[in-house]
Write a protein that holds these residues in place. Structure first.
Motif, PDB file in Angstrom:
ATOM      1  N   ILE A 304       0.852  -1.187   0.000  1.00  0.00           N
ATOM      2  CA  ILE A 304       0.000   0.000   0.000  1.00  0.00           C
ATOM      3  C   ILE A 304       0.887   1.236   0.000  1.00  0.00           C
ATOM      4  O   ILE A 304       1.890   1.299   0.722  1.00  0.00           O
ATOM      5  CB  ILE A 304      -0.961   0.017   1.213  1.00  0.00           C
ATOM      6  CG1 ILE A 304      -1.789   1.305   1.198  1.00  0.00           C
ATOM      7  CG2 ILE A 304      -0.228  -0.169   2.525  1.00  0.00           C
ATOM      8  CD1 ILE A 304      -2.919   1.332   2.201  1.00  0.00           C
ATOM      9  N   ARG A 305       0.524   2.198  -0.821  1.00  0.00           N
ATOM     10  CA  ARG A 305       1.303   3.433  -0.920  1.00  0.00           C
ATOM     11  C   ARG A 305       0.383   4.592  -1.277  1.00  0.00           C
ATOM     12  O   ARG A 305      -0.715   4.395  -1.807  1.00  0.00           O
ATOM     13  CB  ARG A 305       2.394   3.281  -1.975  1.00  0.00           C
ATOM     14  CG  ARG A 305       1.886   2.756  -3.300  1.00  0.00           C
ATOM     15  CD  ARG A 305       3.008   2.335  -4.207  1.00  0.00           C
ATOM     16  NE  ARG A 305       2.504   1.610  -5.371  1.00  0.00           N
ATOM     17  CZ  ARG A 305       3.266   1.110  -6.319  1.00  0.00           C
ATOM     18  NH1 ARG A 305       4.576   1.251  -6.257  1.00  0.00           N
ATOM     19  NH2 ARG A 305       2.740   0.464  -7.339  1.00  0.00           N
ATOM     20  N   ALA A 306       0.828   5.787  -0.981  1.00  0.00           N
ATOM     21  CA  ALA A 306       0.052   6.982  -1.290  1.00  0.00           C
ATOM     22  C   ALA A 306       0.288   7.378  -2.746  1.00  0.00           C
ATOM     23  O   ALA A 306       1.405   7.279  -3.257  1.00  0.00           O
ATOM     24  CB  ALA A 306       0.452   8.125  -0.367  1.00  0.00           C
ATOM     25  N   ARG A 307      -0.777   7.807  -3.410  1.00  0.00           N
ATOM     26  CA  ARG A 307      -0.702   8.238  -4.806  1.00  0.00           C
ATOM     27  C   ARG A 307      -1.188   9.682  -4.921  1.00  0.00           C
ATOM     28  O   ARG A 307      -2.095  10.104  -4.205  1.00  0.00           O
ATOM     29  CB  ARG A 307      -1.588   7.351  -5.685  1.00  0.00           C
ATOM     30  CG  ARG A 307      -1.091   5.924  -5.823  1.00  0.00           C
ATOM     31  CD  ARG A 307       0.091   5.853  -6.746  1.00  0.00           C
ATOM     32  NE  ARG A 307       0.336   4.492  -7.201  1.00  0.00           N
ATOM     33  CZ  ARG A 307       1.282   4.159  -8.067  1.00  0.00           C
ATOM     34  NH1 ARG A 307       2.063   5.100  -8.580  1.00  0.00           N
ATOM     35  NH2 ARG A 307       1.460   2.908  -8.428  1.00  0.00           N
ATOM     36  N   GLU A 308      -0.609  10.402  -5.865  1.00  0.00           N
ATOM     37  CA  GLU A 308      -1.039  11.774  -6.103  1.00  0.00           C
ATOM     38  C   GLU A 308      -2.276  11.793  -6.985  1.00  0.00           C
ATOM     39  O   GLU A 308      -2.464  10.920  -7.835  1.00  0.00           O
ATOM     40  CB  GLU A 308       0.082  12.571  -6.775  1.00  0.00           C
ATOM     41  CG  GLU A 308       1.318  12.750  -5.916  1.00  0.00           C
ATOM     42  CD  GLU A 308       2.385  13.553  -6.634  1.00  0.00           C
ATOM     43  OE1 GLU A 308       2.077  14.091  -7.718  1.00  0.00           O
ATOM     44  OE2 GLU A 308       3.508  13.635  -6.122  1.00  0.00           O
ATOM     45  N   TYR A 326      -4.805   6.316  -1.309  1.00  0.00           N
ATOM     46  CA  TYR A 326      -3.944   5.150  -1.117  1.00  0.00           C
ATOM     47  C   TYR A 326      -4.273   4.102  -2.166  1.00  0.00           C
ATOM     48  O   TYR A 326      -5.438   3.914  -2.543  1.00  0.00           O
ATOM     49  CB  TYR A 326      -4.126   4.560   0.284  1.00  0.00           C
ATOM     50  CG  TYR A 326      -3.517   5.410   1.366  1.00  0.00           C
ATOM     51  CD1 TYR A 326      -2.132   5.539   1.480  1.00  0.00           C
ATOM     52  CD2 TYR A 326      -4.320   6.088   2.274  1.00  0.00           C
ATOM     53  CE1 TYR A 326      -1.568   6.331   2.467  1.00  0.00           C
ATOM     54  CE2 TYR A 326      -3.767   6.879   3.268  1.00  0.00           C
ATOM     55  CZ  TYR A 326      -2.390   6.998   3.357  1.00  0.00           C
ATOM     56  OH  TYR A 326      -1.834   7.785   4.332  1.00  0.00           O
ATOM     57  N   ASP A 327      -3.245   3.427  -2.624  1.00  0.00           N
ATOM     58  CA  ASP A 327      -3.407   2.412  -3.663  1.00  0.00           C
ATOM     59  C   ASP A 327      -2.794   1.099  -3.183  1.00  0.00           C
ATOM     60  O   ASP A 327      -1.696   1.093  -2.610  1.00  0.00           O
ATOM     61  CB  ASP A 327      -2.722   2.876  -4.955  1.00  0.00           C
ATOM     62  CG  ASP A 327      -2.936   1.902  -6.094  1.00  0.00           C
ATOM     63  OD1 ASP A 327      -4.089   1.532  -6.356  1.00  0.00           O
ATOM     64  OD2 ASP A 327      -1.934   1.500  -6.721  1.00  0.00           O
ATOM     65  N   VAL A 328      -3.498  -0.004  -3.386  1.00  0.00           N
ATOM     66  CA  VAL A 328      -3.024  -1.327  -2.969  1.00  0.00           C
ATOM     67  C   VAL A 328      -2.622  -2.143  -4.186  1.00  0.00           C
ATOM     68  O   VAL A 328      -3.350  -2.202  -5.180  1.00  0.00           O
ATOM     69  CB  VAL A 328      -4.111  -2.079  -2.171  1.00  0.00           C
ATOM     70  CG1 VAL A 328      -3.709  -3.535  -1.956  1.00  0.00           C
ATOM     71  CG2 VAL A 328      -4.332  -1.409  -0.824  1.00  0.00           C
TER      72      VAL A 328
END
Length: 406
Positions: A304-308, A326-328
């Motif tokens: 999982i990470r943050a996306r613009e 957030y994107d998984v």
């Protein structure tokens, strides 16, 4: 061995250590304790583990929650385990919130059941739902002829054929309903990615027939917040999800503000068995072991990470053009050397393949079941059941996942 000192008579600790003697009072007191408080209790005294275990068994009773929908909750859980299905959505969130056991509480009207559409066993689930008295299935397709009776449900807004298909079953004698969601990929992937369904982290909870998982427990139950999840979180499907989340008193934000002074262990590579996930073992009396073992679900890995905002749109995909989210990242992990279908990162599949190749290299060339020069990680011979491996490598997957998330 010296006997540990006993608490003085009448102390709070004495009360908690003897909870069977004060069941009604114990239940009421524990109900007002948050999950964080219960965890702290364990740290106060090891002897309190029994009291905490009792609280988990009684305060989070899946059978009591399912009794709103089924005459025989255990029988339903057995079918759920047979088809490797999961429960999620508003029901799962309210289950973790313990609203199912509150007297007079208006329980979640819809039960959302996710099952992999390509599995032939899914008919067992629909047959059981009908057997329990649920009627009038309504299939929501690209051009629906009917609309959900509960427009507050995000499922009533599913229209695109690329999204999971939904069959709705209603109870004639109550306002409860069951949505069977046939997913295009394993249901755990659908729940974690939340493409077009419930695009908030608070809804990314998973309940199997034997365990309940809250991957983002710190946000959902400690901070009492929810964040946007998935590139579709800017679409119209989020409107009813926001309403349900607001009804639970949770604030909704796009992403958590990053800080060098405040590490974010809940980001990066995660698993459903790591220390960031709140996992509740459910009572299993009368419940047969599920088709997909618990250790396989525990070993589900994902990133999982943050996306613009707008990032996906610049590459031609769907995008939330207005806010960060957030994107998984997670995929199916199936391989000839794995006895069970796993869910995780591509790195896991590569390591499984490498481990098998090393086994095959140790064999005389003429006895190998495959030609190693043509044996790629995604080749036909690497697919499940292509040949009988020397040994199953499922146990190694758990070790690797622990290494990646440790």
């Amino acid at each position: 061995m010296a006997t540990p000192p006993q608490p003085p008579p009448g102390s709070v600790l004495d009360f908690l250590l003897n909870e069977p003697r004060y069941v009604p009072i114990f239940e009421r007191i524990v109900h007002h304790l948050s999950p964080v408080d219960l965890v702290r209790f364990r740290r106060v005294n090891r002897a309190l583990n029994a009291a905490v275990s009792t609280a988990l068994r009684t305060q989070w009773s899946i059978d009591k929650a399912l009794a709103h929908y089924f005459k025989d909750p255990e029988a339903f859980r057995n079918v759920l385990g047979q088809v490797s299905g999961v429960l999620s959505g508003g029901f799962a969130l309210r289950f973790f919130d313990r609203l199912s056991n509150e007297e007079g509480e208006v329980w979640c009207r819809d039960l959302d059941v996710f099952v992999w559409g390509k599995q032939p066993e899914t008919e067992l689930l629909t047959e059981y739902v009908r057997k329990e008295g649920h009627v009038s299935p309504q299939t929501i397709t690209e051009e629906p002829t009917t609309v959900s009776a509960y427009p507050s449900s995000p499922l009533s807004q599913l229209r695109d054929t690329s999204t999971p298909q939904v069959e709705r079953y209603e109870l004639p004698t109550s306002d409860h309903a069951i949505n069977i969601i046939f997913t295009p990929s394993p249901p755990i992937i659908t729940v974690l990615v939340l493409k077009g369904l419930f695009p908030l982290t608070a809804f990314a909870n998973i309940i199997t027939s034997t365990k309940a998982y809250a991957p983002f427990a710190k946000w959902t139950f400690k901070a009492h917040r929810s964040y946007l999840l998935g590139p579709d979180s800017g679409g119209s499907n989020i409107t009813p999800s926001l309403a349900i989340c607001a009804a639970t008193g949770r604030e909704v934000h796009d992403v958590e503000i990053a800080s060098q002074k405040r590490p974010q262990p809940h980001l990066g590579i995660r698993s459903l068995g790591d220390g960031q996930t709140w996992c509740i073992p459910l009572t299993t009396e009368g419940v047969t072991p599920p088709q997909l073992p618990d250790f396989v679900v525990d070993g589900t890995s994902f990133m999982i990470r943050a996306r613009e905002s707008g990032l996906f749109g610049r590459f031609g995909g769907a995008a939330n053009q207005h806010t960060d989210f957030y994107d998984v990242k997670v995929k199916e992990v199936e391989h000839v050397a794995l006895e069970h279908p796993w869910i995780g990162l591509q790195e896991v599949k590569k390591r499984v393949h490498s481990a098998l190749v090393l086994q095959l290299m140790a064999m005389p060339k003429e006895t190998r079941p495959v030609d190693l020069e043509k044996f790629g990680v995604d080749s036909v011979m690497a697919q499940p059941k292509a040949f009988e491996p020397l040994s199953w490598l499922d146990g190694l997957v758990l070790e690797w996942v622990e290494e990646m998330t440790g």
